[in-house]
Design an enzyme around this catalytic site. Structure first.
Site, PDB file in Angstrom:
ATOM      1  CD1 TRP A 192      -5.293  -5.505  -6.570  1.00  0.00           C
ATOM      2  CD2 TRP A 192      -3.976  -6.051  -8.290  1.00  0.00           C
ATOM      3  NE1 TRP A 192      -4.518  -4.408  -6.873  1.00  0.00           N
ATOM      4  CE2 TRP A 192      -3.711  -4.717  -7.928  1.00  0.00           C
ATOM      5  CE3 TRP A 192      -3.263  -6.620  -9.358  1.00  0.00           C
ATOM      6  CZ2 TRP A 192      -2.769  -3.933  -8.597  1.00  0.00           C
ATOM      7  CZ3 TRP A 192      -2.325  -5.826 -10.021  1.00  0.00           C
ATOM      8  CH2 TRP A 192      -2.090  -4.508  -9.636  1.00  0.00           C
ATOM      9  CG  MET A 193      -1.497  -6.882  -1.764  1.00  0.00           C
ATOM     10  SD  MET A 193      -0.155  -7.839  -0.976  1.00  0.00           S
ATOM     11  CE  MET A 193      -1.021  -8.663   0.332  1.00  0.00           C
ATOM     12  CG  ASN A 194      -3.426  -1.687  -4.970  1.00  0.00           C
ATOM     13  OD1 ASN A 194      -4.469  -2.291  -5.144  1.00  0.00           O
ATOM     14  ND2 ASN A 194      -3.404  -0.388  -4.832  1.00  0.00           N
ATOM     15  CG  ASP A 195      -1.714   1.379  -2.258  1.00  0.00           C
ATOM     16  OD1 ASP A 195      -1.216   0.912  -3.278  1.00  0.00           O
ATOM     17  OD2 ASP A 195      -2.313   2.472  -2.234  1.00  0.00           O
ATOM     18  CD  GLN A 230      -6.777   0.028  -1.645  1.00  0.00           C
ATOM     19  OE1 GLN A 230      -7.238   0.472  -2.671  1.00  0.00           O
ATOM     20  NE2 GLN A 230      -7.457   0.018  -0.511  1.00  0.00           N
TER      21      GLN A 230
HETATM   22  C1  FRU Z   1      -1.685   3.869  -4.830  1.00  0.00           C
HETATM   23  C2  FRU Z   1      -3.182   4.003  -5.089  1.00  0.00           C
HETATM   24  C3  FRU Z   1      -3.793   4.894  -4.027  1.00  0.00           C
HETATM   25  C4  FRU Z   1      -5.216   4.445  -4.003  1.00  0.00           C
HETATM   26  C5  FRU Z   1      -5.094   2.964  -4.263  1.00  0.00           C
HETATM   27  C6  FRU Z   1      -6.209   2.373  -5.076  1.00  0.00           C
HETATM   28  O1  FRU Z   1      -1.118   2.702  -5.296  1.00  0.00           O
HETATM   29  O2  FRU Z   1      -3.407   4.488  -6.380  1.00  0.00           O
HETATM   30  O3  FRU Z   1      -3.630   6.267  -4.242  1.00  0.00           O
HETATM   31  O4  FRU Z   1      -5.830   4.712  -2.787  1.00  0.00           O
HETATM   32  O5  FRU Z   1      -3.870   2.771  -4.938  1.00  0.00           O
HETATM   33  O6  FRU Z   1      -6.147   0.985  -5.107  1.00  0.00           O
END
Ligand code: FRU
Length: 498
Positions: free
Chosen positions: A37-40, A56
């Site tokens: 998984w990848m987010n921000d 992330q």
């Molecule tokens: C935004 C968020 C951030 C938090 C991160 C957690 O997408 O919710 O506020 O730091 O993702 O993965």
């Protein structure tokens, strides 16, 4: 430098599993998660002659989990090399996640990361909450050591009336006088957003925060991933508010994005907005981060995904999920944010095909215009000035049962993206509309296609529409159609190569 067991375990996992994912099953020029998984985007920076991008990261599954920081470097913002994960949630103060943050170069040459440490705790009344505080790590571009004095900011340092559960996503800059400033998200207990600004002489010792701006319930709830910078004689805030309500054609994404253009009173540290807009009008775009590149460009990248649609995918836990947008050059013109793909992209263009004044009425294809990894520049006008066209449609990633389309209705000035037939087997959101006025009776669309995404830059970047799509790679066709008659100029390139 001591490496925790958790970090060394994740590093061997990502190396083994990441290498099993063939390049052809990843985006060609967008950064995707090394595995899982990848987010921000986090810590987007220029350090020791390279762009660094952290993200992330939960490598052990293709759904969100307690976050690590993944890490990649690039010289051109298009070809990325993975480095070992930089941070693991391996300390008492960040055991439930190393959440989003940013990076800065210190005068002694080290790179400093500032991130949110999350700790989940059960309160006496039985409720469970995430406590969030700001932490530091120092490194050399590959190895990062967490600061022994962490956390450096806790909810005690917040301005009065702020909740300890929504204090995250510090965005740092080093100011001209050598001092540091961060902007973080924070909120009331009722989750009405505020942004806080903190100052520090050395990046380690921080003053109590002050409120930069209050939402007063206008734009959604908590404003995640905020950033404040000066550009083109204006001050700009970019942020991603949770739970937005739509306003006209703005803010349709639930977890949306917001650009505020205005003024900052540098003495009081208070921001006054004069203009607001969504940053992107597509389906998948959230959590922006920018850098000031060495050549002075303000470049933004974002997570090419939206929290609301992430449950709409069922993937093998050992594959990848999550990609970044193309990095985009920003500017403010006539009080509006403009975005344009980084100019580095032009260096990987090849196989140019150009057409002028193509008469489009009904549906057609053009020889040489197909493919899934492509850059198209399209300019449209009425074929007959006396008879305005009613509708224009481009279908791409088309073939067999599949296509995704962008269509434009000049009468109501609406551009629509629709990926209902892109191959999704889930009832998630597949459409978005944006208000797009024509300019001098012309409409310009730059369309970037990659294996799993589309990004449209309209009228020189006045609006952008971003979406991901997971269409069978056999669907390579691109078609053009009009109700009424359109005159079209088109230049198409394939993208790729070393
Ligand atoms: C935004 C968020 C951030 C938090 C991160 C957690 O997408 O919710 O506020 O730091 O993702 O993965």
């Amino acid at each position: 430098m001591k490496i925790s067991e958790k970090l060394s375990k994740v590093r061997s996992y990502e190396e083994n599993m990441g290498n099993c994912i063939p390049d052809e099953e990843r985006p060609a020029y967008h950064l995707s998660s090394r595995v899982g998984w990848m987010n921000d985007p986090n810590g987007f920076s220029w350090y020791q002659g390279k762009y660094h991008l952290f993200y992330q990261y939960y490598p052990y599954n293709t759904v969100w989990g307690p976050c690590y920081w993944g890490h990649a470097v690039s010289e051109d913002l298009l070809h990325w090399t993975y480095l070992p994960a930089a941070l693991a949630p391996d300390e008492a103060y960040d055991a439930d996640g190393c959440f989003s943050g940013s990076a800065v170069t210190l005068p002694d040459g080290r790179q400093m990361l500032i991130y949110t440490g999350v700790l989940r705790r059960e309160l006496e009344d039985g409720t469970v909450h995430d406590f969030q505080q700001q932490c530091l790590a120092f490194g050399d571009g590959t190895e990062y050591e967490k600061y022994e004095g962490n956390p450096v900011l806790t909810s005690e340092d917040l301005p009065e009336g702020c909740s300890p559960y929504d204090f995250r996503d510090p965005s740092i800059i080093r100011q001209e006088d050598g001092s540091y400033r961060i902007v973080t998200c924070c909120a009331t207990i009722g989750r009405d957003a505020r942004l806080a600004m903190f100052r520090s002489p050395d990046g380690i010792h921080w003053d109590r925060g002050r409120i930069l701006i209050r939402n007063n319930e206008r734009f959604g709830k908590v404003w995640e991933c905020p950033e404040l910078f000066r550009m083109d004689e204006k001050w700009v805030i970019l942020t991603s508010p949770m739970d937005m309500l739509p306003e006209g054609f703005e803010y349709h994404n639930g977890n949306g994005t917001l650009c505020l253009i205005g003024d900052l009173d540098e003495k009081s540290g208070v921001f006054t907005p004069q203009h607001d807009q969504a940053i992107d009008y597509g389906i998948d775009f959230y959590a922006t981060q920018t850098i000031l590149a060495p050549d002075g460009r303000r470049i933004m990248i974002a997570w090419m995904q939206n929290w609301d649609t992430t449950p709409g995918y069922r993937l093998d836990p050992t594959s990848w999920f999550g990609q970044m947008t193309i990095p985009r050059e920003l500017s403010v013109r006539d009080g509006r944010l403009y975005q344009w793909p980084v100019r580095e992209l032009e260096q990987i263009r090849k196989n140019k095909v150009a057409y002028e004044n193509v008469y489009v009425s009904g549906e057609m294809e053009l020889e040489g215009v197909r493919g899934r990894i492509a850059d198209l520049e399209i300019e449209l006008s009425n074929a007959d000035p006396e008879e305005p066209f009613d509708k224009f449609t481009i279908k791409f990633a088309a073939g067999g049962r599949y296509y995704t389309m962008l269509s434009y209705h000049p009468a109501d000035q609406i551009m629509k993206i629709d990926r209902k037939f892109s191959g999704s087997r889930r009832a998630i959101i597949h459409q978005r509309r944006a208000l797009v006025p024509m300019k001098d009776n012309k409409l310009k669309i730059r369309l970037l296609l990659d294996r799993y995404s589309v990004e449209a830059f309209i009228n020189d970047g006045a609006q952008t529409i971003t979406a991901n799509l997971y269409t069978d790679m056999g669907a390579q066709r691109i078609t053009f159609s009009a109700v009424g008659a359109v005159s079209m100029n088109l230049v198409k390139y394939d993208l790729g190569g070393e």
